[in-house]
Design a protein around this motif. Sequence first.
Motif, short mmCIF file in Angstrom:
data_model
loop_
_atom_site.label_atom_id
_atom_site.label_comp_id
_atom_site.label_asym_id
_atom_site.label_seq_id
_atom_site.Cartn_x
_atom_site.Cartn_y
_atom_site.Cartn_z
N ASP A 132 41.75 108.23 68.96
CA ASP A 132 42.10 107.09 69.80
C ASP A 132 42.14 105.82 68.96
O ASP A 132 41.78 105.81 67.78
CB ASP A 132 41.13 106.94 70.97
CG ASP A 132 39.68 106.77 70.55
OD1 ASP A 132 39.41 106.46 69.37
OD2 ASP A 132 38.80 106.94 71.41
N GLU A 189 50.30 105.03 70.98
CA GLU A 189 49.42 104.24 70.11
C GLU A 189 49.89 104.36 68.66
O GLU A 189 49.88 103.37 67.92
CB GLU A 189 47.98 104.73 70.21
CG GLU A 189 47.28 104.31 71.45
CD GLU A 189 45.83 104.77 71.50
OE1 GLU A 189 45.26 105.16 70.46
OE2 GLU A 189 45.26 104.75 72.61
N ARG A 199 48.16 110.78 70.52
CA ARG A 199 48.39 109.44 71.07
C ARG A 199 49.71 108.87 70.55
O ARG A 199 49.73 107.90 69.79
CB ARG A 199 47.25 108.49 70.67
CG ARG A 199 45.88 108.92 71.10
CD ARG A 199 45.67 108.67 72.59
NE ARG A 199 44.29 108.96 72.92
CZ ARG A 199 43.58 108.27 73.77
NH1 ARG A 199 44.10 107.24 74.38
NH2 ARG A 199 42.34 108.62 74.03
N TYR A 208 46.39 112.30 65.14
CA TYR A 208 46.39 111.09 65.98
C TYR A 208 47.78 110.85 66.55
O TYR A 208 47.93 110.56 67.75
CB TYR A 208 45.92 109.90 65.14
CG TYR A 208 45.93 108.58 65.87
CD1 TYR A 208 45.11 108.36 66.97
CD2 TYR A 208 46.76 107.55 65.46
CE1 TYR A 208 45.11 107.14 67.63
CE2 TYR A 208 46.77 106.34 66.11
CZ TYR A 208 45.95 106.13 67.20
OH TYR A 208 45.96 104.93 67.87
#
Length: 109
Positions: free
Chosen positions: A20, A81, A78, A74
């Motif tokens: 995150d 993001e 996400r 990641y």
Amino acid sequence: MSQDLTGRFVVALDLDGVTDKAGLMDRAVRALSLPDWFGRNWDALADSLSDLSVWPEEAEGRGLLVVVRGWEGYAEQRPQEWETAQEVFAHAVRAMPSLTVALALGGSS
């Protein structure tokens, strides 16, 4: 287009295991030795990457090469993001010609 990266101070931003934004910011703080007042948000990261006074002192006069590795997990978990992170990196590179951010392909080791 080629760019001479000889002599730049290299920092590894290892995102292996990051799931995150908070984890990304924690890793950025450690890798880049960001100050206590770092805001741990996208604007603060962009500002820090674009501010010579926040860079590691070894990068002074040499430029900075940030190698982002272990980012694939990641990016997969996400994607929005990760897209924002890439935009932040791209903005900082445009603002600071002595900064290069490279995405490493492959494992983090």
